[in-house]
Write a protein that holds these residues in place. Sequence first.
Motif, mmCIF file in Angstrom:
data_model
loop_
_atom_site.group_PDB
_atom_site.id
_atom_site.type_symbol
_atom_site.label_atom_id
_atom_site.label_comp_id
_atom_site.label_asym_id
_atom_site.label_seq_id
_atom_site.Cartn_x
_atom_site.Cartn_y
_atom_site.Cartn_z
ATOM 1 N N VAL A 24 0.860 -1.177 0.000
ATOM 2 C CA VAL A 24 0.000 0.000 0.000
ATOM 3 C C VAL A 24 0.898 1.229 0.000
ATOM 4 N N THR A 25 0.852 1.965 -1.078
ATOM 5 C CA THR A 25 1.656 3.188 -1.203
ATOM 6 C C THR A 25 0.748 4.392 -1.028
ATOM 7 N N VAL A 26 1.113 5.269 -0.116
ATOM 8 C CA VAL A 26 0.320 6.476 0.143
ATOM 9 C C VAL A 26 1.046 7.683 -0.445
ATOM 10 N N ILE A 27 0.327 8.438 -1.257
ATOM 11 C CA ILE A 27 0.860 9.679 -1.822
ATOM 12 C C ILE A 27 -0.024 10.824 -1.352
ATOM 13 N N THR A 28 0.533 11.703 -0.559
ATOM 14 C CA THR A 28 -0.219 12.847 -0.049
ATOM 15 C C THR A 28 -0.147 13.982 -1.062
ATOM 16 N N LYS A 29 -1.295 14.331 -1.617
ATOM 17 C CA LYS A 29 -1.301 15.355 -2.661
ATOM 18 C C LYS A 29 -2.680 15.981 -2.763
ATOM 19 N N ASP A 30 -2.703 17.304 -2.862
ATOM 20 C CA ASP A 30 -3.929 18.050 -3.133
ATOM 21 C C ASP A 30 -4.041 18.218 -4.640
ATOM 22 N N LEU A 31 -4.921 17.454 -5.253
ATOM 23 C CA LEU A 31 -5.032 17.445 -6.712
ATOM 24 C C LEU A 31 -5.701 18.688 -7.280
ATOM 25 N N SER A 32 -6.117 19.596 -6.421
ATOM 26 C CA SER A 32 -6.656 20.859 -6.922
ATOM 27 C C SER A 32 -5.551 21.866 -7.218
ATOM 28 N N GLU A 42 -1.883 23.178 -9.004
ATOM 29 C CA GLU A 42 -1.231 23.123 -10.317
ATOM 30 C C GLU A 42 -0.172 22.023 -10.349
ATOM 31 N N ASP A 43 -0.186 21.219 -11.418
ATOM 32 C CA ASP A 43 0.792 20.158 -11.673
ATOM 33 C C ASP A 43 0.795 19.047 -10.622
ATOM 34 N N ALA A 44 -0.283 18.962 -9.827
ATOM 35 C CA ALA A 44 -0.346 17.900 -8.819
ATOM 36 C C ALA A 44 -0.395 16.522 -9.473
ATOM 37 N N ALA A 45 -1.145 16.394 -10.556
ATOM 38 C CA ALA A 45 -1.255 15.104 -11.241
ATOM 39 C C ALA A 45 0.101 14.654 -11.778
ATOM 40 N N GLN A 46 0.855 15.597 -12.334
ATOM 41 C CA GLN A 46 2.183 15.259 -12.848
ATOM 42 C C GLN A 46 3.089 14.782 -11.726
ATOM 43 N N GLN A 70 6.034 10.414 -8.902
ATOM 44 C CA GLN A 70 6.315 9.607 -7.711
ATOM 45 C C GLN A 70 6.073 8.121 -7.977
ATOM 46 N N VAL A 71 5.007 7.821 -8.701
ATOM 47 C CA VAL A 71 4.708 6.427 -9.028
ATOM 48 C C VAL A 71 5.811 5.834 -9.894
ATOM 49 N N LYS A 72 6.247 6.577 -10.896
ATOM 50 C CA LYS A 72 7.303 6.084 -11.779
ATOM 51 C C LYS A 72 8.615 5.907 -11.017
#
Length: 360
Positions: free
Chosen positions: A59-67, A69-73, A78-80
């Motif tokens: 289980v990998t947790v990535i803390t990110k506010d996707l609202s 700019e460039d959060a998705a990138q 991080q996944v890669k």
Amino acid sequence: MNSETGKTALITGASSGIGQELAKLFAQDGYNLVLVGRSDEKLDRLGEVFKSNYGTDQVTVITKDLSQEDAAQDVYNQVKAKGITVNVLVNDAGVGLYGLFATDTDWEREKSMIHLNVLSLTQMTKLFLYDMLARNEGKILNLASLLSITPSPLMAVYAGTKAYVYNFTQSLVNELKDTNVSITALLPNATDTDFFNKANAENTKITDELQDPVMVAKAGYDALMAGKPKVVPGGLKNKSYEVMAYVAPQEALAALMRDKMSQKPEPEEKEPTISLAWGIGFGIAVIAGIALTIGYKNASPYDKVRYKYKAKSAGDALSNTLSSVFDKVAHSVVDAYQTTKGKAEKFAHKEEEMLEEATA
């Protein structure tokens, strides 16, 4: 469920609601998980539950506010960097905002909502879909809404973002049809999550008829695994809403949704029930269906194909019970929509014959 040990599902908005229920289903099926959200504490606890209850390996947790700019990138990077192959992407994260667009709502919150519901979802899809196509394997689930196919006063911008999600997803369904990658849109009705509290809509009428997020997630999960282009959870009632959205006048849909999204009345006030309002809507759908059939008889060969498709879709979703609903509300519908009255009366006696021809 099927065992998918070794595969990985990435779920945004996994800390609560539909996203959490979807994450649970993936864990039960043996998937490794990448959980993305703003609260690492909640996601860490959830990961421990999955490991304990379902034996989840990773289980990998990535803390990110996707609202942002460039959060998705950044999530993708991080996944890669961790060497993780994402076999299933679930774009569940999203927010709403309640109020009159011109005077009540805040632009900064709307801009943030558009970024989360539209821009980040689109970028997440683009980044991970590219890799899926390179492998010719993968699945994507995008959370749309029943509001994606109907006007929604008092939540106009939210409904607009979900309309984008639905249209975007169905366009990609066609683009991916000759590959082993599939994409699915989940169109739930109002669901019992924290959505309405966060949207400042906790006292609206619609909150009296919320659906179970467990049921919604299971319907979405099953449709995703089957490679279906979309799913409307909730049985005949919600599928009837879908059909009505396709055939009823937009003005009527907007009025009905305005009522459902309005504030609950004081206890002493008396108002028409929601069931009556939607009953009238079903009646509109039936009358509109007759009008479609009339148009079919006078249409060109090309348009007849389109009419047959619409009639078949309606037939798949509506049951004979709508006839009794129509009987109860027809007079109200006719009074409100004079433009359909003449056609309905003139061709009522031919209804059965025309519908049989249209669906043949």
